[in-house]
Design a protein around this motif. Sequence first.
Motif, mmCIF file in Angstrom:
data_model
loop_
_atom_site.group_PDB
_atom_site.id
_atom_site.type_symbol
_atom_site.label_atom_id
_atom_site.label_comp_id
_atom_site.label_asym_id
_atom_site.label_seq_id
_atom_site.Cartn_x
_atom_site.Cartn_y
_atom_site.Cartn_z
ATOM 1 N N TYR A 104 -1.737 7.823 6.219
ATOM 2 C CA TYR A 104 -1.387 6.403 6.212
ATOM 3 C C TYR A 104 -0.044 6.169 6.906
ATOM 4 O O TYR A 104 0.094 5.239 7.711
ATOM 5 C CB TYR A 104 -1.332 5.866 4.787
ATOM 6 N N LYS A 119 0.834 -1.200 0.000
ATOM 7 C CA LYS A 119 0.000 0.000 0.000
ATOM 8 C C LYS A 119 0.866 1.246 0.000
ATOM 9 O O LYS A 119 0.546 2.236 -0.674
ATOM 10 C CB LYS A 119 -0.927 -0.006 1.211
ATOM 11 N N ASP A 158 2.066 1.732 -3.435
ATOM 12 C CA ASP A 158 0.966 2.217 -4.267
ATOM 13 C C ASP A 158 0.803 3.722 -4.119
ATOM 14 O O ASP A 158 0.532 4.432 -5.097
ATOM 15 C CB ASP A 158 -0.340 1.518 -3.887
#
Length: 228
Positions: free
Chosen positions: A194, A93, A96
């Motif tokens: 994040y 992630k 990404d």
Amino acid sequence: MSELLSFNVQDGFLEAVVRGFRSSILTQADYANLSQCDNVDDMKMHLSVTEYGPFLQNEPSPLATTVLGERCTEKLVEEFNYIRCHANENLAKFLDFITFQYMIDNVILIITGTLHDRDTEELMEKCHPLGMFDSLKALCVASNAKDLFQTVLVDTPLAQYFSGCLSVEDLDELNIEIIRSTLYKAYLEDFNGYCQSLGGSTAEVMGQLLQFEADRRSINITLNSFNT
């Protein structure tokens, strides 16, 4: 102390791979040799003894600067995708998120080209490889701004950023840089959130990097707004 005990439990293999990639980075001596080259073919000869050699060995002379750049980029993308394929969920992630900035630039390029009726293949050739995704080419066939906006919302990984801060009325030539800045703002906030959720060294290091990037973009926007 607890972080040190579990350090690289999940990512030890990939850290070794990245350290291997790091060892292939051109050294100061390599750059000194490249600075003495008279043309691109001389650069190719010097690069042939580095990790970039295999990417250039089949290229005929005279070598164009664009080809040199493309092959170096291909090496970067190949190594990035190798790491992405072997990453666990959190690292995948994270990687990404790195590609999202290239996706934003590619989508903006496609939107601009579509509004100006540019050739689809020409637009795709200019897109950065790290920002490619399956439905990108579908953006080129949109017949109007409304269709383009709906395609972005449904078929791209950037849908969350478009739906949260933009509308179909924003898709025109005058707003294109505003769209780019708005998307980057949403993206950087999401990426930072994040990283902070992961905690530890990731939150500390990436927090500083993302804050610097946000400040850099804010300063650029401010400077470009003078006398406009």
